[in-house]
Design a protein around this motif. Sequence first.
Motif, short mmCIF file in Angstrom:
data_model
loop_
_atom_site.label_atom_id
_atom_site.label_comp_id
_atom_site.label_asym_id
_atom_site.label_seq_id
_atom_site.Cartn_x
_atom_site.Cartn_y
_atom_site.Cartn_z
N THR A 54 2.15 -85.56 -71.23
CA THR A 54 1.67 -85.30 -72.58
C THR A 54 0.17 -85.01 -72.57
O THR A 54 -0.61 -85.69 -71.90
CB THR A 54 1.93 -86.51 -73.49
N VAL A 55 -0.23 -83.96 -73.29
CA VAL A 55 -1.64 -83.58 -73.36
C VAL A 55 -2.40 -84.63 -74.16
O VAL A 55 -2.00 -84.99 -75.28
CB VAL A 55 -1.79 -82.19 -74.02
N GLU A 76 -11.02 -89.90 -69.21
CA GLU A 76 -12.19 -90.17 -68.38
C GLU A 76 -12.50 -88.96 -67.51
O GLU A 76 -11.59 -88.22 -67.10
CB GLU A 76 -11.92 -91.38 -67.49
N PRO A 77 -13.79 -88.71 -67.21
CA PRO A 77 -14.15 -87.53 -66.41
C PRO A 77 -13.50 -87.50 -65.04
O PRO A 77 -13.22 -86.42 -64.51
CB PRO A 77 -15.69 -87.65 -66.29
N TRP A 78 -13.22 -88.68 -64.46
CA TRP A 78 -12.66 -88.70 -63.11
C TRP A 78 -11.14 -88.56 -63.11
O TRP A 78 -10.52 -88.38 -62.06
CB TRP A 78 -13.03 -90.01 -62.41
N ALA A 79 -10.52 -88.65 -64.28
CA ALA A 79 -9.06 -88.61 -64.35
C ALA A 79 -8.55 -87.17 -64.31
O ALA A 79 -9.29 -86.22 -64.60
CB ALA A 79 -8.57 -89.31 -65.61
N ASN A 80 -7.28 -87.03 -64.00
CA ASN A 80 -6.66 -85.71 -63.93
C ASN A 80 -5.65 -85.53 -65.06
O ASN A 80 -4.66 -84.82 -64.92
CB ASN A 80 -5.96 -85.52 -62.58
N ARG A 139 -4.58 -78.51 -60.72
CA ARG A 139 -3.12 -78.46 -60.71
C ARG A 139 -2.56 -79.71 -61.39
O ARG A 139 -2.97 -80.84 -61.07
CB ARG A 139 -2.59 -78.35 -59.28
N GLN A 140 -1.65 -79.50 -62.32
CA GLN A 140 -1.03 -80.59 -63.04
C GLN A 140 0.35 -80.89 -62.47
O GLN A 140 1.16 -79.98 -62.27
CB GLN A 140 -0.92 -80.26 -64.53
N SER A 141 0.60 -82.16 -62.22
CA SER A 141 1.89 -82.55 -61.66
C SER A 141 2.96 -82.52 -62.75
O SER A 141 2.67 -82.64 -63.94
CB SER A 141 1.81 -83.95 -61.05
#
Length: 266
Positions: free
Chosen positions: A134-135, A140-144, A107-109
């Motif tokens: 912004t896309v 990083e793999p841990w970031a959302n 889920r994107q805020s």
Amino acid sequence: MRITRVLSTALLALGLAAGPAAADSSPSPSATDDGKAPTRAGTSFRTATEIEQGQQATASGSTGDYLYWSFPADAGQRPTVKATVKLPATHGTQNWQIDVYDGLRRRQSCQYGAATRTAAEGASSVELACVLRTVRAWSEPWANDPLPGTYYVRLTVVDLGASDLGQPVSAEVRVDSKDIGGAAAVDGSLAEPLVPGVAVKSQAKEDDAKTAVLSSLEPDDGWSSGWWSDRWVWTAIGGMLAALAGIGGYALTRGSGRPSRVPSNV
């Protein structure tokens, strides 16, 4: 005069290079509705109805249903999702909500916008909006962080009375994007966009492999279309201005070039 010519050249170069940069920061053109916009919505992630950016999709359903759409978003874009729900003539107070998920179903805020709104008793419609971050081309793999690929929109009512359950409603959904440009550029990119099924392959024949992609939509000019950004332009401008400043400084400080005359001792 020489210094004046140097400064004029610098200003001219700055104006010519800033033109493409200003164009990059303008909103991306929207697709026009040509009568082929979707008129239904899916009921899950796997059955989400695909829509292009700029299309206004419509759907009919009942209060309590989950309505799903999907759309592509590439690096450098800032998507804005808008939804309008038309309610029956008689109903109680209802709370409607839109949620946006990326290709990994995270889920994107919303940066801003009213993603959850309350429709008062008897209201004819309710409008929702969600402006995503912004896309990014890489994260990083841990970031959302939002990444290039397929995005899902889910529209549903989250709070209503039992007497309103199952009443007919209609919805309109539209997605537009603003091209942010070099301000959002990062040093890196994904090997593949986050499109469901992009790595799933089936052997149709012995020498004929087919790729089963669950989402077939992509940006008009392909994925990672934003590899060129105004960051390259401003980097070139900075280098040019530094060189011109060096030339100007040298012209000011080099002197007449003649050796000073030393008086001889008598």
